[in-house]
Design a protein around this motif. Structure first.
Motif, short mmCIF file in Angstrom:
data_model
loop_
_atom_site.label_atom_id
_atom_site.label_comp_id
_atom_site.label_asym_id
_atom_site.label_seq_id
_atom_site.Cartn_x
_atom_site.Cartn_y
_atom_site.Cartn_z
N PRO A 12 0.83 -1.20 0.00
CA PRO A 12 0.00 0.00 0.00
C PRO A 12 0.86 1.25 0.00
N ARG A 14 0.76 4.10 1.52
CA ARG A 14 1.13 4.69 2.80
C ARG A 14 2.27 3.92 3.45
N ALA B 54 -4.21 -1.23 5.91
CA ALA B 54 -3.84 -0.28 4.86
C ALA B 54 -4.24 -0.82 3.49
N ALA B 55 -3.99 -2.09 3.26
CA ALA B 55 -4.34 -2.67 1.96
C ALA B 55 -5.85 -2.60 1.73
N GLU B 57 -7.95 -0.48 3.05
CA GLU B 57 -8.42 0.89 2.89
C GLU B 57 -8.04 1.43 1.50
N GLU B 58 -6.88 1.04 1.01
CA GLU B 58 -6.44 1.61 -0.26
C GLU B 58 -7.02 0.89 -1.46
N TRP B 59 -7.21 -0.41 -1.34
CA TRP B 59 -7.62 -1.18 -2.52
C TRP B 59 -9.03 -1.73 -2.39
N LEU B 115 -6.82 2.66 11.72
CA LEU B 115 -5.76 2.79 10.72
C LEU B 115 -5.19 4.20 10.74
#
Lengths: 161, 161
Positions: A12, A14, B54-55, B57-59, B115
DNA sequence: TGCTTATGTTGGCCGTACCAACATCGACAG
DNA sequence: CTGTCGATGTTGGTACGGCCAACATAAGCA
């Protein structure tokens, strides 16, 4: 060690941009190269053994506790690693006549020979690891790393340095 | 993690000068800072959980297997980490109606909140880690690290990237 | 229909780093 | 001289990250 990949498809964003993550990836790569090298030419020896042989060659005979303090390896791990080194006749343990509780560890000629061989393995790994950098960039990289490591380092055992 | 010191009195010279050693020290320092940060403000969560959050939330939502591939975490470790995240209501698992064997993992509002909190912890760690470097040096350092990591990386799982 | 692939899960292994406990020996205070 | 304290080497255990194998099950495809 079976070559950590650690990365797959890009972490990711971030995380990818973080210095700690990049350092972790670099270290994973370095560790993989090192353990491949040791596995191929090291006769079952690993980082621990190399560090101990190097310490003995550079600083001369020492007790196990001193070895541990100087290399930052725990006493118990020193014992285990020395057992393996001794079984290969790369080091010799002898009781200190003054302190009968203490072992004086000495590197043998065979140990020095093996150390020199491992030196070449490790040098080859450095070359592979730093391959994407020019000579000037390598100097920069090492300088920046040293700055980070020197300025920090909680330094717990600061006795007899 | 109980703060690895890893260094004591300066390693043997033949090791101290090696790039792989310095990278290892830097990574040990980074890992120590990170685990201290997570321990203090992370409610028992660690790197694995942060990477997964994070993964997600981003993807966006993904199956566990996809999560594993994208983050480079093994399927089995993904399962374990998701169990802990789910027990804290930070993610939710739901069966994919199409593939009934597959779980669709979604980050919850509480998960996003956590997060963001962890983001700040991690940012603080970056600051501490890079403290000895100027802004220009930090850019250089990251650039050199990226060059090393990008040029190398055996890249085993290169599917669907 | 049967075969193969993918998925989630469980359980285990290895390597590095630590720590705790123990018996033993030296040193030093009283 | 005795008792206490510290240091030493050793054994055994913990934690964590990373990895692998096996399994039952579901989907997809021949």
């Amino acid at each position: 060690m079976p070559t950590p990949h650690h990365d797959t498809c890009r972490a990711p964003a971030r995380i990818e941009g973080r210095a700690t993550w990049q350092v972790g990836r670099a270290q994973a790569r370095a560790a993989g190269l090192l353990s491949s090298g040791f596995e191929a030419h090291g006769d079952g020896l690993r980082g621990y053994h190399y560090r101990l042989l190097a310490a003995l060659e550079e600083w001369g005979p020492a007790s196990q506790a001193d070895l541990g303090r100087r290399t930052g390896i725990d006493r118990s791990d020193v014992t285990a690693a020395l057992n393996e080194l001794e079984s290969r006749d790369l080091v010799a343990r002898s009781v200190d006549p003054a302190h009968r509780r203490r072992n004086i560890v000495t590197i043998t000629p065979a140990g020095i020979e093996r150390l020199l061989a491992l030196d070449e393995v490790v040098d080859g790994v450095q070359e592979a690891f730093l391959a994407p950098l020019t000579a000037a960039q390598r100097r920069q990289f090492l300088a920046l790393l040293s700055r980070i490591n020197d300025a920090q380092a909680p330094r717990i055992n600061d006795a007899q340095c």
